[in-house]
Design a protein around this motif. Sequence first.
Motif, short mmCIF file in Angstrom:
data_model
loop_
_atom_site.label_atom_id
_atom_site.label_comp_id
_atom_site.label_asym_id
_atom_site.label_seq_id
_atom_site.Cartn_x
_atom_site.Cartn_y
_atom_site.Cartn_z
N MET A 1 44.80 36.74 45.76
CA MET A 1 44.48 37.37 44.49
C MET A 1 44.34 36.33 43.37
SD MET A 1 43.90 40.20 42.93
CE MET A 1 43.60 40.28 41.20
N PRO A 2 45.24 35.34 43.27
CA PRO A 2 45.09 34.35 42.20
C PRO A 2 43.74 33.62 42.26
CG PRO A 2 47.27 34.17 43.16
CD PRO A 2 46.48 35.11 44.03
N GLY A 3 43.23 33.37 43.47
CA GLY A 3 41.95 32.70 43.60
C GLY A 3 40.80 33.53 43.03
N VAL A 4 40.83 34.82 43.30
CA VAL A 4 39.80 35.72 42.77
C VAL A 4 39.88 35.76 41.25
CG1 VAL A 4 38.99 38.11 42.69
CG2 VAL A 4 39.73 37.14 44.85
N THR A 5 41.09 35.87 40.73
CA THR A 5 41.27 35.93 39.27
C THR A 5 40.75 34.66 38.61
OG1 THR A 5 43.19 37.37 39.54
CG2 THR A 5 42.96 36.23 37.42
N ARG A 6 41.13 33.49 39.14
CA ARG A 6 40.66 32.23 38.56
C ARG A 6 39.14 32.13 38.61
NH1 ARG A 6 45.21 30.30 41.16
NH2 ARG A 6 44.02 29.56 42.95
N TRP A 7 38.56 32.54 39.73
CA TRP A 7 37.10 32.47 39.88
C TRP A 7 36.41 33.38 38.87
CZ3 TRP A 7 33.23 35.90 41.32
CH2 TRP A 7 31.98 35.32 41.55
N PHE A 133 43.95 43.17 35.17
CA PHE A 133 45.11 42.32 34.91
C PHE A 133 46.41 43.11 34.85
CE2 PHE A 133 41.49 39.90 33.32
CZ PHE A 133 41.70 38.69 33.97
N ALA A 134 46.38 44.34 34.36
CA ALA A 134 47.60 45.14 34.24
C ALA A 134 48.22 45.42 35.61
CB ALA A 134 47.30 46.45 33.51
N HIS A 135 47.39 45.61 36.63
CA HIS A 135 47.89 45.94 37.96
C HIS A 135 47.81 44.77 38.94
CE1 HIS A 135 48.51 50.20 37.18
NE2 HIS A 135 47.42 50.14 36.43
N ARG A 136 47.23 43.65 38.49
CA ARG A 136 47.05 42.47 39.35
C ARG A 136 46.29 42.82 40.63
NH1 ARG A 136 53.07 40.75 38.24
NH2 ARG A 136 52.73 39.71 36.24
N THR A 137 45.19 43.53 40.42
CA THR A 137 44.32 43.92 41.52
C THR A 137 42.89 43.53 41.17
OG1 THR A 137 44.02 46.12 40.56
CG2 THR A 137 45.76 45.88 42.23
N ALA A 138 42.03 43.59 42.18
CA ALA A 138 40.62 43.29 41.96
C ALA A 138 39.80 44.02 43.01
CB ALA A 138 40.37 41.78 42.05
N VAL A 139 38.50 44.08 42.75
CA VAL A 139 37.58 44.70 43.68
C VAL A 139 36.26 43.95 43.63
CG1 VAL A 139 36.73 46.41 42.02
CG2 VAL A 139 36.67 46.94 44.45
N ALA A 140 35.64 43.80 44.79
CA ALA A 140 34.30 43.22 44.89
C ALA A 140 33.37 44.35 45.30
CB ALA A 140 34.27 42.10 45.92
N PRO A 148 38.73 45.45 48.45
CA PRO A 148 39.85 45.43 47.53
C PRO A 148 40.66 44.14 47.64
CG PRO A 148 40.43 46.68 49.47
CD PRO A 148 39.01 46.22 49.65
N PHE A 149 41.37 43.77 46.57
CA PHE A 149 42.24 42.60 46.55
C PHE A 149 43.58 42.98 45.93
CE2 PHE A 149 37.93 40.94 46.36
CZ PHE A 149 37.94 39.91 47.27
N GLY A 150 44.58 42.15 46.14
CA GLY A 150 45.91 42.40 45.60
C GLY A 150 46.64 43.38 46.50
N TYR A 165 41.60 53.19 48.27
CA TYR A 165 42.51 52.06 48.37
C TYR A 165 43.52 52.21 47.25
CZ TYR A 165 38.58 50.14 51.00
OH TYR A 165 37.54 49.96 51.89
N ALA A 166 44.80 52.01 47.54
CA ALA A 166 45.82 52.16 46.50
C ALA A 166 46.97 51.20 46.73
CB ALA A 166 46.32 53.60 46.49
N CYS A 167 47.71 50.97 45.67
CA CYS A 167 48.94 50.19 45.73
C CYS A 167 50.08 51.19 45.91
CB CYS A 167 49.13 49.39 44.45
SG CYS A 167 47.85 48.16 44.16
N GLU A 168 50.60 51.26 47.12
CA GLU A 168 51.68 52.24 47.39
C GLU A 168 52.85 51.58 48.03
OE1 GLU A 168 49.90 55.41 49.64
OE2 GLU A 168 48.92 56.18 47.86
#
Length: 168
Positions: A1-7, A133-140, A148-150, A165-168
Amino acid sequence: MPGVTRWVEAGAAGDVSDFDRATRDGVTTELGDQVAFVTPSGKTQCMTDEKSDGALACLVSLTDPPPRPAEAYGEWIGGWVEFDGAAVQVGAVRADPGQFSAGTGAELPYGSTLRFGDYQCRSDPDGLFCVNFAHRTAVALSDAGVQPFGCLREVEPPEFVGVRYACE
């Protein structure tokens, strides 16, 4: 996830005021605090909506969209993607075009990013990448599918949704 965010953050920053309107059939609608944009390929268009607490909705021209659920009735849109940070839903039964009735936003050029609310999206020839950023997730998002990411993992979708897709 950090790599996607930085990119995503490394892209050329776009001015959010260039994306606060949508056009349909020559008529422009001012969106206020909401945003609308489309990728250069035209395969993905996205828009926020005040009625959904700023969640990002996108129409993606998916090559292989999820199939219509058996219990679904009404118009099935397999490429309707909703991303609120905590979850991503792909495919929806829609009675109306929702926020997309306002039209299409400005083009977000490849390599450019757009920061709005809790989101930042970067357009790329490989797809649209959006971080929450609030959930620290991403999607392509691309015609090849939704990645999905994170903490986002595939879960049982609710009725009338193709994939979730969900954070559960």
